[in-house]
Design a protein around this motif. Structure first.
Motif, PDB file in Angstrom:
ATOM      1  N   VAL A  20       0.866  -1.181   0.000  1.00 14.67           N
ATOM      2  CA  VAL A  20       0.000   0.000   0.000  1.00 14.67           C
ATOM      3  C   VAL A  20       0.902   1.230   0.000  1.00 14.67           C
ATOM      4  O   VAL A  20       1.847   1.320   0.783  1.00 14.67           O
ATOM      5  N   GLU A  21       0.615   2.148  -0.879  1.00 13.36           N
ATOM      6  CA  GLU A  21       1.479   3.316  -1.080  1.00 13.36           C
ATOM      7  C   GLU A  21       0.661   4.593  -0.911  1.00 13.36           C
ATOM      8  O   GLU A  21      -0.296   4.841  -1.657  1.00 13.36           O
ATOM      9  N   ASN A  22       1.029   5.395   0.054  1.00 17.62           N
ATOM     10  CA  ASN A  22       0.332   6.657   0.303  1.00 17.62           C
ATOM     11  C   ASN A  22       0.941   7.745  -0.573  1.00 17.62           C
ATOM     12  O   ASN A  22       2.119   8.090  -0.423  1.00 17.62           O
ATOM     13  N   ARG A  23       0.109   8.259  -1.462  1.00 20.03           N
ATOM     14  CA  ARG A  23       0.548   9.356  -2.313  1.00 20.03           C
ATOM     15  C   ARG A  23      -0.096  10.655  -1.842  1.00 20.03           C
ATOM     16  O   ARG A  23      -0.748  10.689  -0.806  1.00 20.03           O
TER      17      ARG A  23
ATOM     18  N   GLU B   1      -4.135  10.206  -2.436  1.00 19.23           N
ATOM     19  CA  GLU B   1      -4.775   8.897  -2.561  1.00 19.23           C
ATOM     20  C   GLU B   1      -3.812   7.804  -2.102  1.00 19.23           C
ATOM     21  O   GLU B   1      -2.604   8.033  -1.953  1.00 19.23           O
ATOM     22  N   VAL B   2      -4.368   6.638  -1.873  1.00 19.24           N
ATOM     23  CA  VAL B   2      -3.563   5.461  -1.557  1.00 19.24           C
ATOM     24  C   VAL B   2      -3.639   4.511  -2.744  1.00 19.24           C
ATOM     25  O   VAL B   2      -4.733   4.216  -3.240  1.00 19.24           O
TER      26      VAL B   2
ATOM     27  N   LYS C 104      -7.041   2.196  -6.372  1.00 16.62           N
ATOM     28  CA  LYS C 104      -6.864   3.483  -5.713  1.00 16.62           C
ATOM     29  C   LYS C 104      -8.035   3.767  -4.776  1.00 16.62           C
ATOM     30  O   LYS C 104      -9.175   3.423  -5.067  1.00 16.62           O
TER      31      LYS C 104
ATOM     32  N   LYS D 233      -8.846   6.455   1.266  1.00 19.80           N
ATOM     33  CA  LYS D 233      -8.270   5.940   2.502  1.00 19.80           C
ATOM     34  C   LYS D 233      -8.335   4.415   2.496  1.00 19.80           C
ATOM     35  O   LYS D 233      -9.201   3.825   1.835  1.00 19.80           O
TER      36      LYS D 233
ATOM     37  N   ARG E  46      -3.658   8.535   5.736  1.00 15.07           N
ATOM     38  CA  ARG E  46      -4.636   7.874   4.869  1.00 15.07           C
ATOM     39  C   ARG E  46      -4.735   6.364   5.071  1.00 15.07           C
ATOM     40  O   ARG E  46      -5.605   5.732   4.469  1.00 15.07           O
ATOM     41  N   ILE E  47      -3.876   5.799   5.878  1.00 15.40           N
ATOM     42  CA  ILE E  47      -3.853   4.344   6.059  1.00 15.40           C
ATOM     43  C   ILE E  47      -4.052   4.009   7.538  1.00 15.40           C
ATOM     44  O   ILE E  47      -3.296   4.472   8.396  1.00 15.40           O
TER      45      ILE E  47
END
Length: 380
Positions: free
Chosen positions: A206-209, A212-213, A224, A227, A351-352
């Motif tokens: 999981v990549e938090n940008r 968006e994730v 995408k 959260k 976001r995660i």
């Protein structure tokens, strides 16, 4: 080979959502339902790596329990009294929420009570429990409203047919249920609430940008969400390596039907490391990971000779002495545990979020944990 999705699939199944929940066990399903209650218009997606949940939600013993006396004594030695009884209260309230939400018929819930067994060699342990029984009963009365929850009931030992058991402490508020029917009923509620589901889709990262994730899946897909909640319990460290959590494998067997089985209820032995119950006229028996804690600190399914032999020995010499039985099936489930028994429910960044480490009490606590995680995600 990466499977290429079509325009139509990208516009429907794989479109960006408000909330994605990784893990569709009891926590993930309850979190999804709560998010839809908090915002009926929210787009909620459940993602699971298998066709059905693979951790513990559909593989546990179906105990609706809150901790046996020896378990609670162990906890009181390593946690503060407030921590222990707050957690028991969350277990109690979580089970009431689950029963109210789904109904006892959907759960196959049976209120047969629970029991802890003590052999002759465990006289000191029994006496220790006896010395603390009043304190435990007072705490449980404040939590559940029930008086004298724990009572010594040695007179039942002979009727149950056990061998080598000297004492029984009964818990009148325990019950048992069908874990897979529980999950199925929650899935049906999620379907009615328009929660989307993608099964058979393993998450690798999981990549938090910035806004968006991105969820990277094993087949090359990228999903995408605004959260994300990680609710994979014993498997969560594959996505969050620094998490204070350990996987724990529990091995389980179930016998074929035994004519005139003498007992009904949920039974605990050796600080809850061993447990058994009736399923109709069958016996379900599991546990024993304390015999090889390092080996069983695993997120890989399977059985080991050491624990299989220990479980069969309990059947032959304690539970079903001088009775013929056949084992119909073996399986294993993966728990999430830690030094602290309190579940981990927190945001790891903006976001995660994560909701894991149920400590083998998912049936009791999973509903509350899922609902709490949903509120955290919606507000955080």
């Amino acid at each position: 080979m990466v499977y290429s999705t079509s325009f139509w699939e990208n516009e429907t199944y794989l479109k960006k959502v408000d909330y994605a929940i990784i893990g569709s066990g009891i926590v993930g399903l309850n979190a999804a339902l709560q998010l839809k209650i908090l915002d009926t218009k929210a787009q909620v997606l459940l993602i699971d790596r298998a066709a059905i949940p693979q951790g513990a939600s559909t593989k546990n013993a179906g105990f609706a329990c809150f901790g046996s006396p020896t378990e609670l004594l162990d906890d009181l030695r390593s946690h503060s009294r407030m921590e222990v009884w707050d957690l028991v209260q969350e277990r109690w309230e979580g089970l009431q929420k689950l029963r109210t939400k789904l109904g006892d018929r959907s759960l196959d819930y049976c209120h047969y009570g629970g029991y802890e067994l003590f052999r002759a060699t465990e006289k000191g342990t029994f006496e220790d429990c006896l010395a603390h029984l009043e304190e435990m009963n007072q705490a449980f009365e404040q939590i559940s409203g029930e008086k004298n929850v724990f009572q010594v009931q040695d007179a039942k030992i002979r009727a149950f047919g056990f061998q080598g058991v000297q004492h029984l402490i009964a818990s009148k508020i325990e019950g048992q249920l069908h874990p897979a029917k529980m999950v199925e009923a929650l899935q049906q509620l999620c379907g009615a609430a328009n929660v989307s589901c993608l099964y058979g889709l393993a998450t690798e990262q999981v990549e938090n940008r910035a806004n968006e994730v991105v969820i990277h899946c094993r087949n090359g897909w990228k999903l995408k969400a605004r959260k994300v909640l990680i609710a994979t319990n014993g498997f969560a460290k594959s996505l969050l390596p620094k998490l204070n959590l350990l996987p724990a494998r529990n091995q389980v067997l179930v016998t074929k039907s035994i004519p005139n089985l003498a007992f009904k209820g949920c039974f605990h032995y050796d600080r809850g490391y061993f447990y058994f119950r009736n399923i109709g006229n069958r016996v379900l028996l599991g546990g024993g990971r304390n015999l090889a804690l390092k080996v069983e600190q695993s997120d890989q399914f399977g059985q080991t000779d050491l624990i299989q032999k220990a479980l069969i020995d309990l059947l032959e010499n304690l539970i079903l002495p001088k009775q013929y039985f056949e084992i119909e099936q073996w399986w294993s489930g993966i728990l999430g545990i830690g030094v602290q028994k309190k579940p981990i429910v927190k945001m790891v960044d903006d976001r995660i979020g994560v909701a894991v480490r149920l400590g083998g009490m998912g049936v009791a606590i999973g509903t509350s944990v899922g609902e709490r995680a949903a509120k955290m995600l919606a507000i955080g």
